[in-house]
Design a protein around this motif. Structure first.
Motif, PDB file in Angstrom:
ATOM      1  N   ARG A  97       0.715  -1.190  -0.075  1.00 28.98           N
ATOM      2  CA  ARG A  97      -0.151   0.019  -0.031  1.00 28.98           C
ATOM      3  C   ARG A  97       0.824   1.184   0.086  1.00 28.98           C
ATOM      4  NH1 ARG A  97      -3.092   3.467   3.241  1.00 28.98           N
ATOM      5  NH2 ARG A  97      -2.547   2.527   5.268  1.00 28.98           N
ATOM      6  N   ARG A  98       0.958   2.067  -0.826  1.00 33.97           N
ATOM      7  CA  ARG A  98       1.632   3.226  -1.168  1.00 33.97           C
ATOM      8  C   ARG A  98       0.945   4.288  -0.346  1.00 33.97           C
ATOM      9  NH1 ARG A  98       5.170   0.373  -4.297  1.00 33.97           N
ATOM     10  NH2 ARG A  98       4.672   0.255  -6.272  1.00 33.97           N
ATOM     11  N   PHE A  99       2.054   5.032   0.209  1.00 29.56           N
ATOM     12  CA  PHE A  99       1.722   6.166   1.017  1.00 29.56           C
ATOM     13  C   PHE A  99       0.882   7.274   0.082  1.00 29.56           C
ATOM     14  CE2 PHE A  99       1.977  10.178   3.113  1.00 29.56           C
ATOM     15  CZ  PHE A  99       2.186  10.065   4.405  1.00 29.56           C
ATOM     16  N   GLY A 100      -0.238   7.700   0.971  1.00 28.61           N
ATOM     17  CA  GLY A 100      -1.139   8.699   0.330  1.00 28.61           C
ATOM     18  C   GLY A 100      -2.258   8.103  -0.748  1.00 28.61           C
ATOM     19  N   GLU A 101      -2.235   6.926  -0.727  1.00 26.72           N
ATOM     20  CA  GLU A 101      -2.999   6.074  -1.960  1.00 26.72           C
ATOM     21  C   GLU A 101      -4.477   6.111  -1.378  1.00 26.72           C
ATOM     22  OE1 GLU A 101      -1.561   3.022  -5.069  1.00 26.72           O
ATOM     23  OE2 GLU A 101      -2.167   2.152  -3.202  1.00 26.72           O
ATOM     24  N   VAL A 102      -5.420   6.565  -2.046  1.00 26.13           N
ATOM     25  CA  VAL A 102      -6.600   6.271  -1.556  1.00 26.13           C
ATOM     26  C   VAL A 102      -7.006   4.859  -1.587  1.00 26.13           C
ATOM     27  CG1 VAL A 102      -9.064   7.250  -1.908  1.00 26.13           C
ATOM     28  CG2 VAL A 102      -7.152   8.552  -2.877  1.00 26.13           C
ATOM     29  N   ARG A 148       6.517   4.305  -8.806  1.00 30.88           N
ATOM     30  CA  ARG A 148       6.542   5.616  -7.950  1.00 30.88           C
ATOM     31  C   ARG A 148       7.897   6.047  -7.289  1.00 30.88           C
ATOM     32  NH1 ARG A 148       0.789   5.943  -5.680  1.00 30.88           N
ATOM     33  NH2 ARG A 148       1.805   6.923  -3.953  1.00 30.88           N
ATOM     34  N   GLN A 164      -3.201  11.331   4.707  1.00 32.93           N
ATOM     35  CA  GLN A 164      -1.908  11.131   3.976  1.00 32.93           C
ATOM     36  C   GLN A 164      -1.837  12.161   2.708  1.00 32.93           C
ATOM     37  OE1 GLN A 164      -1.435   7.060   3.352  1.00 32.93           O
ATOM     38  NE2 GLN A 164      -0.933   6.626   5.263  1.00 32.93           N
ATOM     39  N   VAL A 165      -0.802  12.809   2.685  1.00 38.83           N
ATOM     40  CA  VAL A 165      -0.516  13.596   1.416  1.00 38.83           C
ATOM     41  C   VAL A 165      -0.363  12.915   0.243  1.00 38.83           C
ATOM     42  CG1 VAL A 165       0.875  15.427   0.513  1.00 38.83           C
ATOM     43  CG2 VAL A 165       0.631  15.268   2.932  1.00 38.83           C
ATOM     44  N   PRO A 166      -1.171  12.972  -0.691  1.00 39.34           N
ATOM     45  CA  PRO A 166      -1.044  12.176  -2.049  1.00 39.34           C
ATOM     46  C   PRO A 166      -0.036  12.409  -2.719  1.00 39.34           C
ATOM     47  CG  PRO A 166      -3.313  13.335  -1.927  1.00 39.34           C
ATOM     48  CD  PRO A 166      -2.379  13.950  -0.831  1.00 39.34           C
ATOM     49  N   SER A 167       0.306  11.423  -3.379  1.00 32.32           N
ATOM     50  CA  SER A 167       1.602  11.434  -4.229  1.00 32.32           C
ATOM     51  C   SER A 167       1.522  12.668  -5.138  1.00 32.32           C
ATOM     52  CB  SER A 167       1.747  10.147  -5.261  1.00 32.32           C
ATOM     53  OG  SER A 167       2.856  10.293  -6.022  1.00 32.32           O
ATOM     54  N   MET A 206       7.272   5.203   2.572  1.00 28.61           N
ATOM     55  CA  MET A 206       6.267   5.597   1.543  1.00 28.61           C
ATOM     56  C   MET A 206       5.724   4.417   0.815  1.00 28.61           C
ATOM     57  SD  MET A 206       6.527   8.761   1.672  1.00 28.61           S
ATOM     58  CE  MET A 206       5.786   9.337   0.302  1.00 28.61           C
ATOM     59  N   LYS A 237       5.554  14.446   5.564  1.00 21.34           N
ATOM     60  CA  LYS A 237       4.437  13.857   5.096  1.00 21.34           C
ATOM     61  C   LYS A 237       4.105  12.554   6.178  1.00 21.34           C
ATOM     62  CE  LYS A 237       4.561  13.888   0.158  1.00 21.34           C
ATOM     63  NZ  LYS A 237       4.320  13.046  -1.140  1.00 21.34           N
TER      64      LYS A 237
END
Lengths: 313, 444, 284
Positions: A306-311, B404, B251-254, B380, B241
């Protein structure tokens, strides 16, 4: 002026090294090894020594004389393979079986793919299966020096006999029959706890394997207790604990993400139970792990962390 | 359950051995050499020439663009040279060299240590004072603070977060500041809140600084809207972040900025600099620097004038450098190696950490055993093993972008945790640079 | 028994025939019309797929050269003139002869000439080191000796000299594909004319610092003094950013500059004795 040391960050490193991780696995195997030595005596000591020795020697010779590179036996990974192989053999198997298995495990399964980190299959499991199909009689001869046992509980059921009902206490503490490493659930669980405490492995894969086995056998047992053995019997019998704790968690041949590890573990549990209930072989852990090993590259490709900031969807 | 960020993270030995050394004023040396590139963006343009007499706090460099900043004299005396000199990494940067004579300050700067009340100023006046004082983000990135306080019109800040986590091992300058000058920090926070138009401020402090938490909590009793948040100890909690995630759960999005989730993050030292700039009219001419290392006889926290040579700070601390020692500007996780100890300090230097060869020497790289420890450690949620492998294979920028790589914050968790000693971050950093270049050229 | 064998054979035969027919029609239907000359040209190419010609590989070069109206802009550095003549002949075109080139490392800052002032402990990669700082000497411009060029070279033609820790080109193996030039983050390597009998004169330094700084960092650095420009009868030498550069298209290999250079930054290689000065013999 002093010559300062320069490098990009980070400048410190954790205490873990490949060597320390493998050493921890060896330490975690100690309880199981000690129980087996106590139960089976010298014949098992011979098997253990030959397996480890042959594994390490095979790796050394191949790296030194065929690949012409620096030997990596000091990282203990070959020793771990040898030790696991010994625990997967009948405790009183002839010594040359251990040699054949070790050479196959290291020479064919591990080194042909490029050595540590590159192999697709767990070497010890692949070697066990190789031996099982090549020398079926030897590999299922569970005779022990005292000659107080023939078939394993699982084998008895597969042959159509009624389930012998050993006290589960006996199953849990120690039992005779089966592969050397299957003797004591308690010893294996002690190793499991050690690996967890030392942060060598996480609980994900073992829990997924054991959970699936428990749920699957539980459901079928409720449907027809005559035909299908119950969860406790299945959890503590055969090589399930050894496989789930030490073989399925092999770094190289298991998925990298938690999601992937759950799929992997559940697959092993399911295939094991399908073979146990419906297959020709009494035991299916080795086959299940090998089959799921094949799926690891695919699982790694599709199960991303799960990536950071992923909805979350 | 103590608050912390959700994904990844590691627990390195925090080595806060200098936390009990009170901040000590280091005397000004015979010469200061002030860099014109002390902030992110364009270096300042020097506005003094050789022979000029300058006072402490006098402007010697003016901003050369929107993202740039003022630079002030940190000592009084005569300008000896205006020329490029090597920075701590040996790269030439424009500097103003001042031969120190006396300690004469610009008019209008309040020198007393007593707290000064906040003057009645409008939002624009506050931001202008911060800009004129040359305040930059002191957490490490040196982003000009006035730019951060001027978010685009369509984006609304809802909460200010002060970063007092100091998650890097060894560094204790923020810890000391929070223990010794909590009122100043919180006054600075109140000023920033006013500039942003927000009425809520969280101060995140890791649990390994109980004295700082106590002193800040005590001081916060008199402030409305400021909440001290105790956080679990986990690196890299101080990442912008990660800190927002830990405190607010957002969480700040990418690719987005903190302001996109309504948050503005400032370091506690920056808040203190804002307080001094706005209330005391004092530009940013000194900072607190930790000198620490297990091999040192004593640990120190000094308040040092900007432009002091690293070598003289070490000398003052009684450090003699041998061969194969690492001197880090910053801590061991993200700090940069000093290759030229003759170079001088800049605004964002919060610490110099000295590591011996045995503490820091890299191990011999061996084959990846796919243990996935790097993926578990990445805050991340990336897969460092894969990124490193793709970069090393060469010419795989498409895949690197899909995985990413640009989200990497270069915290070093992956490399820290790798049992095979693979220099993961070395590769990922270059891969990130390549991909960022492609993304930027595409935007054009 | 015989029946089984017969049945099997017949089955296989029928299956084989069936698929042969299917394959035949599929191949006919989906055949891509391709200029047969592409294959001819590709077979002439060395097959190194190094990309030195500016195309993705030998096949791509062949496709493009067949499409193009003439040979302008097409040159295979690996095969050289011989290959280009064959290609031109195959296509029935005239060929323009290119001058053979070779990669030249313009740095002579070995350990004896350029003192190490710190110890680098990062990844063994020039790019990593270059992105971090100036390097392990006081010269920020010269060869880092970590071997990015070595891994870029497909012909085993460039190596790090174990004594000097500087990259050195093997003239015999170098095909001037230019991979090392691209790989070097410091821009130290240049493709120069191979020269008559492999003889070359070049400035073995790219340090753009002022003379005094260069001299402090390295004993064989170019200090930009300009003595060479004055003695050169062919106006082949220019000094820019404190470093001299010899234009190999104008240089006539007279070696006056070599004699005039006060720091021995100018190298003259493969000349007959007694002036034979090879890079490696310089420091003996």
């Amino acid at each position: 002026m002093s010559k300062l040391l320069i490098s990009p960050s980070p400048h410190v490193h954790s205490v873990h090294s490949t060597r320390s991780l493998m050493r921890d696995v060896l330490i975690a195997l100690c309880p199981a090894v000690i129980v087996s030595i106590l139960l089976y005596g010298l014949p098992f000591v011979l098997i253990l020594a030959v397996s480890i020795g042959a594994s390490v020697l095979t790796e050394y010779l191949i790296e030194r004389y065929i690949l012409g590179r620096e030997s990596t036996v000091s990282d203990f990974s070959a020793a771990v393979t040898g030790c696991l192989l010994a625990l997967n053999l009948p405790p009183c198997a002839p010594w040359w079986i251990a040699v054949v298995g070790s050479v196959f495990a290291i020479g064919v399964v591990k080194m042909t793919f490029g050595g540590l980190g590159q192999n697709i299959f767990n070497p010890a499991i692949a070697a066990r299966v190789f031996l099982l199909v090549s020398f079926p009689v030897i590999m299922t001869d569970w005779a022990v020096p005292d000659a107080f046992s023939g078939a394993t509980p699982l084998g008895a059921i597969a042959e159509g006999g009624a389930a012998p009902v050993p006290g589960f206490k006996e199953l849990f503490l120690y039992k005779v029959g089966g592969s050397a490493g299957e003797a004591s659930a308690l010893a294996l669980l002690a190793g499991f706890v050690y690996l967890l405490v030392r942060r060598v492995i996480t609980v994900t894969i073992p829990v997924a394997v054991l959970g699936t086995v428990a749920v699957f056998s539980g459901i079928l047992h409720i449907v027809n207790p005559e035909l299908y053995t119950g969860p406790l019997f299945n959890l503590f019998n055969g090589g399930l604990l050894l496989g789930a704790i030490f073989m399925a968690t092999d770094y190289v041949t298991s998925p990298m993400t938690v999601k992937g590890q759950i799929i992997f573990g559940a697959g092993i549990g399911l295939i094991t139970m399908l073979i146990r209930y419906f297959g020709a072989y009494p035991e299916g852990v080795s086959f299940a792990i090998l089959i799921m090993n094949c799926t690891v590259p695919l699982i790694n490709k599709y199960c991303k962390p799960r990536r950071f900031g992923e909805v979350r969807k | 359950m103590k608050k912390t960020f959700k994904i990844g993270g590691i627990h390195p030995d925090d080595s806060k051995i200098s936390s009990n050394a009170a901040v000590e004023q280091m005397p000004v040396g015979a010469e200061v050499c002030i860099s014109m590139a002390q902030h992110l963006g364009a270096p300042a343009t020097p506005v003094v020439s050789v022979g000029d007499k300058v006072k402490v706090g006098q402007v010697i460099g003016e901003p050369a663009g929107f993202i740039s900043g003022f630079v002030h004299a940190s000592a009084s005396g005569t300008v000896k040279a205006v020329e490029p000199r090597p920075d701590i990494l040996g790269n030439p940067v424009p500097h103003v060299v001042i031969t120190v004579e006396g300690d004469e300050w610009e008019e209008g700067i309040v020198l007393a240590n007593d707290p000064v009340p906040v003057p009645e100023l409008s939002r624009e006046e506050i931001i202008d004072r911060i800009r004129r004082a040359g305040v930059v983000g002191l957490g490490g990135a040196s982003f000009p603070t006035h730019v951060k306080l001027n978010p685009p019109k369509e984006k609304k800040a809802e909460v200010l977060i002060l970063n007092g986590t100091e998650c890097e091992p060894f560094i204790t300058s923020d810890d000391r500041l929070m223990r010794e000058r909590p009122t100043g920090i919180l006054t600075g926070a109140a000023i920033i809140m006013k500039a942003l138009g927000v009425d809520l401020c969280y101060v995140g402090i890791e649990e390994n600084k109980p004295e700082a938490i106590a002193s800040m909590t005590e001081a916060a009793k008199n402030c409305s809207g400021i909440v001290i948040v105790k956080l679990a100890k986990k690196y890299p909690q101080g990442g912008e972040k990660q800190l927002i995630d830990a405190i607010t759960g957002r969480q700040v999005p990418s690719g987005a900025l903190p302001i996109d989730v309504g948050a503005v993050v400032q370091n506690v030292a920056t808040a203190y600099a804002v307080y001094e700039a706005v209330c005391k009219n004092k530009p940013l001419i000194s900072n607190i620097v930790t000198i620490s290392g297990h091999s040192l006889a004593s640990q120190h926290n000094y308040e040092v004038r900007i432009g002091t040579p690293v070598s003289s700070i070490l000398e003052y601390a009684g450090v003699t450098l041998g061969d194969n020692v690492k001197v880090l500007s910053g801590g061991p996780m993200m700090g940069r190696c000093v290759s030229n100890p003759g170079a001088t300090t800049v605004k964002a230097n919060g610490a110099f950490t000295i590591l011996t060869e045995s503490e820091t020497k890299r191990g011999v790289e061996s084959a990846c055993i796919r243990c996935a420890k790097c993926a578990a450690a990445c805050p991340m949620g990336l897969e460092p093993w894969l990124l490193s492998r793709l970069f090393r294979a060469g010419d795989r920028n498409d895949e690197l972008e899909k995985e990413r790589v640009f989200d990497c914050i270069e915290c070093g968790c992956c490399q820290f945790t790798c049992p095979a000693n693979i220099p993961l971050l070395d590769s990922i950093r270059l891969g990130k640079a390549d991909v960022m270049k492609i993304i930027r050229s595409r935007a054009k | 028994m015989l029946k089984t064998i017969l049945l099997t054979a017949v089955c296989l035969l029928v299956l084989g025939l069936f698929f042969a027919v299917v394959l035949y029609y599929v191949a006919r239907k989906f055949k891509v019309e391709e200029d047969p000359r592409i294959d001819t040209v590709e077979s002439i190419m060395p097959g190194a797929n190094c990309g030195g010609c500016g195309f993705a590989g030998c096949r791509s070069f062949a496709e493009n050269v067949v499409k193009a109206p003439d040979m302008k802009g097409f040159f295979c550095p690996v095969g050289g003139n011989a290959t280009m003549e064959k290609v031109a002949a195959a296509l029935g075109r005239a060929v323009e002869a290119g001058t053979p080139k070779v990669a030249v490392v313009r740095c002579n800052g070995g350990c004896d000439n350029r003192a190490r002032t710190n110890v680098y402990d990062g990844s063994s990669s020039c790019r990593v080191s270059a992105s971090l700082y100036g390097g392990d000497t006081d010269c920020r411009y010269g060869c880092l000796g970590l071997g990015d060029c070595v891994s870029a070279c497909k012909f085993d033609a460039i190596h790090i000299d174990p004594q000097t820790h500087i990259a050195r080109v093997d003239d015999e193996k170098c095909t001037s594909c230019g991979a090392c030039v691209k790989a070097c983050p410091k821009g130290v390597i240049e493709l120069r004319d191979k020269g008559f009998k492999n003889r070359r004169v070049y400035v073995s330094c790219v340090n753009r610092d002022k003379g005094a700084l260069t001299r402090k960092a390295c004993s064989v650095g170019c200090i930009g003094c300009g003595k060479c420009t004055k003695v050169c009868p062919f106006e082949a030498i220019t000094v820019k950013d404190n470093v001299a550069y010899i234009d190999y298209t104008k240089c006539k290999l007279c070696r006056k500059c070599y004699d005039a250079c006060p720091t021995k930054a100018i190298q003259a290689v493969n000349f007959p004795k007694p002036v034979i000065i090879k890079q490696d013999e310089e420091n003996v």
